[in-house]
Design a protein around this motif. Structure first.
Motif, PDB file in Angstrom:
ATOM      1  N   HIS A 144      42.519  -1.986  15.969  1.00  0.00           N
ATOM      2  CA  HIS A 144      43.586  -2.571  15.586  1.00  0.00           C
ATOM      3  C   HIS A 144      44.314  -3.560  16.624  1.00  0.00           C
ATOM      4  N   SER A 145      43.499  -4.079  17.482  1.00  0.00           N
ATOM      5  CA  SER A 145      43.851  -4.933  18.539  1.00  0.00           C
ATOM      6  C   SER A 145      44.727  -6.312  17.846  1.00  0.00           C
ATOM      7  N   ASN A 146      44.199  -6.802  16.883  1.00  0.00           N
ATOM      8  CA  ASN A 146      44.936  -7.707  16.182  1.00  0.00           C
ATOM      9  C   ASN A 146      46.349  -7.488  15.695  1.00  0.00           C
ATOM     10  N   ALA A 147      46.470  -6.374  14.953  1.00  0.00           N
ATOM     11  CA  ALA A 147      47.857  -5.649  14.684  1.00  0.00           C
ATOM     12  C   ALA A 147      48.582  -5.488  15.806  1.00  0.00           C
ATOM     13  N   ILE A 148      48.008  -4.963  16.858  1.00  0.00           N
ATOM     14  CA  ILE A 148      48.950  -4.705  18.170  1.00  0.00           C
ATOM     15  C   ILE A 148      49.443  -5.898  18.668  1.00  0.00           C
ATOM     16  N   ALA A 149      48.462  -6.916  18.666  1.00  0.00           N
ATOM     17  CA  ALA A 149      48.827  -8.232  19.376  1.00  0.00           C
ATOM     18  C   ALA A 149      49.944  -8.887  18.406  1.00  0.00           C
ATOM     19  N   LYS A 150      49.781  -8.709  17.145  1.00  0.00           N
ATOM     20  CA  LYS A 150      50.980  -9.487  16.309  1.00  0.00           C
ATOM     21  C   LYS A 150      52.242  -8.591  16.502  1.00  0.00           C
ATOM     22  N   LYS A 151      52.081  -7.142  16.521  1.00  0.00           N
ATOM     23  CA  LYS A 151      53.298  -6.602  16.667  1.00  0.00           C
ATOM     24  C   LYS A 151      54.080  -7.192  17.938  1.00  0.00           C
ATOM     25  N   LEU A 152      53.529  -7.327  18.941  1.00  0.00           N
ATOM     26  CA  LEU A 152      54.092  -7.886  20.041  1.00  0.00           C
ATOM     27  C   LEU A 152      54.389  -9.119  20.209  1.00  0.00           C
ATOM     28  N   GLU A 153      53.810 -10.085  19.329  1.00  0.00           N
ATOM     29  CA  GLU A 153      54.335 -11.292  19.249  1.00  0.00           C
ATOM     30  C   GLU A 153      55.358 -11.258  18.406  1.00  0.00           C
ATOM     31  N   ARG A 154      55.695 -10.329  17.383  1.00  0.00           N
ATOM     32  CA  ARG A 154      57.091 -10.550  16.569  1.00  0.00           C
ATOM     33  C   ARG A 154      58.224 -10.279  17.325  1.00  0.00           C
ATOM     34  N   GLN A 155      58.174  -9.788  18.657  1.00  0.00           N
ATOM     35  CA  GLN A 155      59.163  -9.476  19.204  1.00  0.00           C
ATOM     36  C   GLN A 155      59.816 -10.774  19.897  1.00  0.00           C
ATOM     37  N   ALA A 156      59.191 -11.931  19.866  1.00  0.00           N
ATOM     38  CA  ALA A 156      59.833 -13.041  20.376  1.00  0.00           C
ATOM     39  C   ALA A 156      61.037 -13.617  19.404  1.00  0.00           C
ATOM     40  N   VAL A 157      61.004 -12.789  18.003  1.00  0.00           N
ATOM     41  CA  VAL A 157      62.158 -13.317  17.245  1.00  0.00           C
ATOM     42  C   VAL A 157      63.500 -12.980  17.878  1.00  0.00           C
ATOM     43  N   LEU A 158      63.596 -11.604  18.571  1.00  0.00           N
ATOM     44  CA  LEU A 158      64.761 -11.389  19.352  1.00  0.00           C
ATOM     45  C   LEU A 158      65.400 -12.405  20.088  1.00  0.00           C
TER      46      LEU A 158
END
Length: 277
Positions: A144-158
């Motif tokens: 799930h490395s791609n899902a983990i990376a996307k989860k962390l990328e989404r934090q930029a919205v904050l």
């Protein structure tokens, strides 16, 4: 004019077919209907083709224009509410890839400006440290490395100051020992840091005192359009105004019990100190 359609089904496609059948039985064209309900012919076509889901107001306008009897209006309105509800089970998400779910959430975040998160038992991905994110997927088979990376990328919205976030965590959500003690300290410190962002309100509800309500689920409300409700086996996505409003009202109740600002940071820091010790 009377209509005798079959019993409406339970899906968005059934709603589209029902509305299309009613129009044709009434002997009306899409152009005629569009003019009567002040919609574009393209919108009517998309509704009847199942490409877009009408809201309840759209459905009621269409049914009145077609002179549908009150009993039928009630039945099709109930079908419209059902079509506005989507169940996403975890097994399907795993089959299609967890990164697809992350892309969907990122889409919600791009199209919304005000976010409300009620977190009952865990920290949400937008607030999670990398170790917490990895732990949240550790029990799911596969890479799930791609899902983990996307989860962390989404934090930029904050950090998008055009958007406003309100997070409410129960004490259980903040303190649940999901990680080893040192990592939990890092997670709690991270919550303190995020709470200082200018467009973020982060509140915690400590255990203690009297509360007249008891939450059942973690949920998120995007603007006043969409509410997602999480369970252990999946998530419900509501787009109907009645359901979304119910979760907005529930969220407002929890805001009354939550501590924000310095009070919240003091609580989070004290819980972190307990892990340090």
């Amino acid at each position: 004019m009377t209509f005798e359609p079959g019993e409406p089904g339970q899906s968005k496609a059934d709603l589209a077919e029902t509305l299309r059948t009613l129009r044709k039985r009434a002997g009306r064209t899409q152009v005629w209907l569009a003019q009567r309900v002040n919609m574009s012919q393209t919108k009517i076509s998309n509704i009847e083709g199942g490409k877009s889901a009408p809201n309840l107001v759209d459905v009621e306008l269409i049914l009145r224009a077609l002179d549908a009897p009150p009993a039928l209006v009630a039945r099709v309105a109930a079908l419209a509410r059902t079509a506005d509800t989507e169940w996403q089970d975890v097994w399907s998400q795993r089959r299609t890839g967890l990164e697809k779910k992350q892309n969907e959430l990122a889409g919600f975040e791009r199209s919304s400006t005000e976010f409300r998160y009620f977190l009952l038992s865990m920290v949400t991905g937008l607030l999670a440290t990398p170790e917490y994110v990895r732990a949240s997927l550790a029990g799911v088979p596969g890479d799930h490395s791609n899902a983990i990376a996307k989860k962390l990328e989404r934090q930029a919205v904050l950090h998008d100051t055009t958007k406003r976030f309100t997070f409410i965590l129960t004490e259980q959500a903040a303190r649940w020992p999901y990680l080893q003690s040192s990592a939990m300290v890092t997670q709690l410190d991270h919550l303190v840091s995020v709470s200082r962002l200018p467009n973020v309100r982060l509140g915690v509800i400590p255990i203690g005192g009297h509360m007249r309500v008891a939450p059942l689920n973690t949920f998120t409300v995007y603007d006043v359009r969409i509410a997602t409700v999480e369970t252990s086996t999946g998530a419900m996505v509501f787009r109907n105004h009645r359901e979304v409003s119910a979760y907005l009202n529930e969220f407002a109740v929890y805001e009354e019990y939550a501590s924000f600002g310095e009070a919240a940071r003091e609580l989070l820091s004290s819980w972190g100190s307990q892990y340090r010790s």
